[in-house]
Design a protein around this motif. Structure first.
Motif, PDB file in Angstrom:
ATOM      1  N   PRO A   1       0.810  -1.224   0.000  1.00 30.69           N
ATOM      2  CA  PRO A   1       0.000   0.000   0.000  1.00 30.69           C
ATOM      3  C   PRO A   1       0.847   1.280   0.000  1.00 30.69           C
ATOM      4  O   PRO A   1       0.474   2.262  -0.632  1.00 30.69           O
ATOM      5  N   GLY A   2       1.979   1.251   0.664  1.00 27.27           N
ATOM      6  CA  GLY A   2       2.868   2.422   0.670  1.00 27.27           C
ATOM      7  C   GLY A   2       3.420   2.714  -0.722  1.00 27.27           C
ATOM      8  O   GLY A   2       3.508   3.870  -1.136  1.00 27.27           O
ATOM      9  N   SER A   3       3.767   1.663  -1.441  1.00 26.19           N
ATOM     10  CA  SER A   3       4.247   1.830  -2.819  1.00 26.19           C
ATOM     11  C   SER A   3       3.149   2.396  -3.701  1.00 26.19           C
ATOM     12  O   SER A   3       3.399   3.241  -4.559  1.00 26.19           O
ATOM     13  N   ARG A   4       1.926   1.917  -3.476  1.00 23.46           N
ATOM     14  CA  ARG A   4       0.799   2.429  -4.265  1.00 23.46           C
ATOM     15  C   ARG A   4       0.532   3.892  -3.950  1.00 23.46           C
ATOM     16  O   ARG A   4       0.236   4.676  -4.856  1.00 23.46           O
ATOM     17  N   MET A   5       0.619   4.258  -2.669  1.00 23.46           N
ATOM     18  CA  MET A   5       0.411   5.667  -2.310  1.00 23.46           C
ATOM     19  C   MET A   5       1.416   6.545  -3.039  1.00 23.46           C
ATOM     20  O   MET A   5       1.069   7.571  -3.608  1.00 23.46           O
ATOM     21  N   LYS A   6       2.662   6.120  -3.029  1.00 19.95           N
ATOM     22  CA  LYS A   6       3.706   6.892  -3.698  1.00 19.95           C
ATOM     23  C   LYS A   6       3.459   6.945  -5.207  1.00 19.95           C
ATOM     24  O   LYS A   6       3.574   7.999  -5.835  1.00 19.95           O
ATOM     25  N   ALA A   7       3.086   5.803  -5.783  1.00 16.38           N
ATOM     26  CA  ALA A   7       2.878   5.726  -7.234  1.00 16.38           C
ATOM     27  C   ALA A   7       1.699   6.575  -7.694  1.00 16.38           C
ATOM     28  O   ALA A   7       1.731   7.145  -8.779  1.00 16.38           O
ATOM     29  N   LEU A   8       0.660   6.679  -6.887  1.00 13.77           N
ATOM     30  CA  LEU A   8      -0.522   7.435  -7.294  1.00 13.77           C
ATOM     31  C   LEU A   8      -0.280   8.938  -7.331  1.00 13.77           C
ATOM     32  O   LEU A   8      -1.022   9.670  -7.977  1.00 13.77           O
ATOM     33  N   ALA A   9       0.753   9.400  -6.656  1.00  7.19           N
ATOM     34  CA  ALA A   9       1.157  10.818  -6.705  1.00  7.19           C
ATOM     35  C   ALA A   9      -0.006  11.761  -6.368  1.00  7.19           C
ATOM     36  O   ALA A   9      -0.172  12.792  -7.001  1.00  7.19           O
ATOM     37  N   TRP A  10      -0.778  11.397  -5.376  1.00  9.59           N
ATOM     38  CA  TRP A  10      -1.899  12.228  -4.941  1.00  9.59           C
ATOM     39  C   TRP A  10      -1.415  13.189  -3.867  1.00  9.59           C
ATOM     40  O   TRP A  10      -0.483  12.890  -3.135  1.00  9.59           O
ATOM     41  N   ARG A  11      -2.041  14.340  -3.800  1.00  6.63           N
ATOM     42  CA  ARG A  11      -1.750  15.296  -2.724  1.00  6.63           C
ATOM     43  C   ARG A  11      -3.075  15.819  -2.182  1.00  6.63           C
ATOM     44  O   ARG A  11      -4.020  16.035  -2.942  1.00  6.63           O
ATOM     45  N   GLY A  12      -3.103  16.033  -0.898  1.00 11.57           N
ATOM     46  CA  GLY A  12      -4.303  16.564  -0.271  1.00 11.57           C
ATOM     47  C   GLY A  12      -5.252  15.466   0.166  1.00 11.57           C
ATOM     48  O   GLY A  12      -4.997  14.285  -0.034  1.00 11.57           O
ATOM     49  N   PRO A  13      -6.367  15.856   0.769  1.00 11.89           N
ATOM     50  CA  PRO A  13      -7.335  14.862   1.249  1.00 11.89           C
ATOM     51  C   PRO A  13      -8.072  14.193   0.089  1.00 11.89           C
ATOM     52  O   PRO A  13      -8.152  14.738  -1.013  1.00 11.89           O
ATOM     53  N   GLU A  14      -8.622  13.025   0.377  1.00 12.06           N
ATOM     54  CA  GLU A  14      -9.371  12.281  -0.636  1.00 12.06           C
ATOM     55  C   GLU A  14     -10.587  13.063  -1.121  1.00 12.06           C
ATOM     56  O   GLU A  14     -11.051  12.878  -2.239  1.00 12.06           O
ATOM     57  N   ALA A  15     -11.120  13.944  -0.285  1.00 10.88           N
ATOM     58  CA  ALA A  15     -12.310  14.716  -0.638  1.00 10.88           C
ATOM     59  C   ALA A  15     -12.098  15.594  -1.866  1.00 10.88           C
ATOM     60  O   ALA A  15     -13.058  16.030  -2.495  1.00 10.88           O
ATOM     61  N   LEU A  16     -10.842  15.845  -2.235  1.00 12.04           N
ATOM     62  CA  LEU A  16     -10.554  16.653  -3.423  1.00 12.04           C
ATOM     63  C   LEU A  16     -10.736  15.875  -4.726  1.00 12.04           C
ATOM     64  O   LEU A  16     -10.658  16.449  -5.809  1.00 12.04           O
ATOM     65  N   ALA A  17     -10.984  14.571  -4.608  1.00  9.38           N
ATOM     66  CA  ALA A  17     -11.169  13.743  -5.804  1.00  9.38           C
ATOM     67  C   ALA A  17     -12.419  14.189  -6.551  1.00  9.38           C
ATOM     68  O   ALA A  17     -13.416  14.584  -5.948  1.00  9.38           O
ATOM     69  N   ALA A  18     -12.363  14.093  -7.869  1.00  9.90           N
ATOM     70  CA  ALA A  18     -13.460  14.565  -8.719  1.00  9.90           C
ATOM     71  C   ALA A  18     -14.682  13.651  -8.674  1.00  9.90           C
ATOM     72  O   ALA A  18     -15.782  14.092  -8.961  1.00  9.90           O
ATOM     73  N   THR A  19     -14.474  12.377  -8.328  1.00 10.54           N
ATOM     74  CA  THR A  19     -15.593  11.436  -8.288  1.00 10.54           C
ATOM     75  C   THR A  19     -15.605  10.705  -6.956  1.00 10.54           C
ATOM     76  O   THR A  19     -14.576  10.589  -6.281  1.00 10.54           O
ATOM     77  N   SER A  20     -16.763  10.179  -6.617  1.00 11.78           N
ATOM     78  CA  SER A  20     -16.861   9.421  -5.365  1.00 11.78           C
ATOM     79  C   SER A  20     -16.070   8.115  -5.473  1.00 11.78           C
ATOM     80  O   SER A  20     -15.494   7.647  -4.488  1.00 11.78           O
ATOM     81  N   PHE A  21     -15.999   7.529  -6.678  1.00 15.59           N
ATOM     82  CA  PHE A  21     -15.215   6.310  -6.865  1.00 15.59           C
ATOM     83  C   PHE A  21     -13.735   6.576  -6.576  1.00 15.59           C
ATOM     84  O   PHE A  21     -13.084   5.811  -5.874  1.00 15.59           O
ATOM     85  N   ALA A  22     -13.213   7.655  -7.128  1.00 13.93           N
ATOM     86  CA  ALA A  22     -11.811   8.008  -6.895  1.00 13.93           C
ATOM     87  C   ALA A  22     -11.563   8.244  -5.414  1.00 13.93           C
ATOM     88  O   ALA A  22     -10.545   7.803  -4.862  1.00 13.93           O
ATOM     89  N   GLU A  23     -12.478   8.918  -4.766  1.00 14.18           N
ATOM     90  CA  GLU A  23     -12.338   9.177  -3.329  1.00 14.18           C
ATOM     91  C   GLU A  23     -12.281   7.861  -2.548  1.00 14.18           C
ATOM     92  O   GLU A  23     -11.440   7.689  -1.655  1.00 14.18           O
ATOM     93  N   LYS A  24     -13.146   6.914  -2.902  1.00  7.93           N
ATOM     94  CA  LYS A  24     -13.151   5.611  -2.221  1.00  7.93           C
ATOM     95  C   LYS A  24     -11.848   4.853  -2.467  1.00  7.93           C
ATOM     96  O   LYS A  24     -11.317   4.207  -1.566  1.00  7.93           O
TER      97      LYS A  24
END
Length: 174
Positions: free
Chosen positions: A81-104
């Protein structure tokens, strides 16, 4: 350079067959606009041209219409999961996601990482989930006879080379 201008250059690069350049431009845009799912989708399309299913899955991971094989390849390449977090290159809270699927999806990855580490992790603090990768490294292997002999042989060769070099320099001054 504005987003629209950079995207126009990406289109021109793709039309001219400069796929690596287009890929680099899109990765730069994603680092500047990590919440823009359309940029991630476009980068996934570029990786499909390369035939790299794991990277296509990486950039489509937050999309509901993603390809199951690409997602599996991504999860296999980035096993923890740590590798995936790094690979996804996301910043900020999940609530900033454009879709509810992405947030989940983001929440699921962060939760799995926090559970594995036993402490909270934060998308904005790579050090909070970076230690996980250290835990997955191969353990130290004890020395073997073959390894010791190879090391000693290399040392003898290096010393012989050094001795010959010193003898040559000394001969110059005689």
């Amino acid at each position: 350079m504005p987003l629209s201008e950079t995207l126009a250059r990406v289109d021109a690069d793709l039309a001219a067959g400069r796929i690596p350049v287009a890929r680099q431009r899109l990765r730069g845009l994603i680092s500047s606009f990590p919440h823009d799912l359309t940029l991630r989708r476009r980068l996934a399309e570029v990786y499909r041209r390369y035939g790299d299913a794991a990277e296509a899955g990486r950039w489509m991971f937050l999309e509901e219409d993603r390809d199951a094989d690409e997602t599996a390849a991504f999860e296999s390449r980035y096993g923890s999961p740590g590798s995936r977090m790094k690979a996804l290159a996301w910043r900020g809270p999940e609530a900033l996601a454009a879709t509810s699927f992405a947030e989940k999806q983001l929440l699921a990855v962060r939760t799995a990482c926090a559970e594995e580490l036993g402490r909270p992790v934060d998308w904005d603090d790579p050090a909070s989930y970076g230690e996980l990768e250290e835990q997955h490294k191969a353990p130290f292997e004890p020395w073997t006879v073959a390894g010791v002999l190879a090391g000693v042989g290399s040392l003898v060769i290096a010393l012989a080379f050094l001795a010959i070099w010193i003898r040559g320099v000394a001969a110059l001054f005689e």
